[in-house]
Design an enzyme around this catalytic site. Structure first.
Site, PDB file in Angstrom:
ATOM      1  CG  ASP A  48      39.363  39.985  36.211  1.00 41.55           C
ATOM      2  OD1 ASP A  48      40.597  39.929  35.964  1.00 41.55           O
ATOM      3  OD2 ASP A  48      38.645  40.938  35.861  1.00 41.55           O
ATOM      4  NE  ARG A  70      38.659  37.540  33.296  1.00 38.35           N
ATOM      5  CZ  ARG A  70      37.425  37.758  33.721  1.00 38.35           C
ATOM      6  NH1 ARG A  70      36.719  36.773  34.246  1.00 38.35           N
ATOM      7  NH2 ARG A  70      36.872  38.949  33.632  1.00 38.35           N
ATOM      8  CB  CYS A 101      37.716  39.205  29.718  1.00 43.56           C
ATOM      9  SG  CYS A 101      39.160  40.253  29.423  1.00 43.56           S
TER      10      CYS A 101
END
Length: 161
Positions: A127, A14, A8
């Site tokens: 996100d 994440r 990420c």
């Protein structure tokens, strides 16, 4: 051994969530010894003087709510050489894919995919640094990890047994 790198932007929300959710899934399936699982960032924002920041507290807390520890994990940045190291490089959203490809140069072996491309509902994983919705992120990542493990079980039989 199947080597997977989750990626990420910063490697504090994440991708570490995906790393530890997937580690937990393969452990529960009795397959831990057949995998190398890690995570990385496309950005250097969370790495200072070679030392990465720990997993963002709300992400760590969401994992713990599900009985999953990410203790000791610190952000690392994706490197070009990681392309040779890993079999699958899985981004969380299209921007991650663009930045992964910028770092690795090209993907001749088709190793780079979005995690939710393996699900029945391919899409970006938002996100939670911006949305604040860590529960939704956990659910989306779990969906992707379950679908990816099912895909691997169907397509990587030789390496899983």
């Amino acid at each position: 051994m199947i080597k997977i790198l989750f990626v990420c932007h910063g490697n504090i929300c994440r991708s570490p969530m995906a790393e530890f959710i997937f580690k937990n899934m393969v452990e529960e399936a009795g397959l831990s010894d057949r995998f190398k699982i890690a995570s990385a960032a496309t950005s250097s924002e969370e790495v200072w003087n070679g030392v990465g920041n720990p997993v963002y507290p709300p992400a760590r807390e969401e994992l713990l709510r599900h009985g999953i520890s990410c203790a000791g994990k610190r952000a690392v940045q994706l490197k070009k050489k990681d392309y040779q190291e890993y079999d699958y490089i899985l981004g969380m959203e299209y921007r991650n894919i663009r930045n992964i490809n910028r770092i690795i140069g090209s993907d001749p072996e088709s190793k780079v995919h979005m995690l939710l491309d393996y699900s029945e509902n391919p899409r970006d994983i938002a996100d939670p640094w911006y949305t604040g919705n860590f529960e939704r992120t956990y659910d989306d990542i779990s969906e992707g990890c379950e679908a990816f493990l099912a895909w691997l079980t169907a397509n990587e039989q030789e390496r899983l047994h």
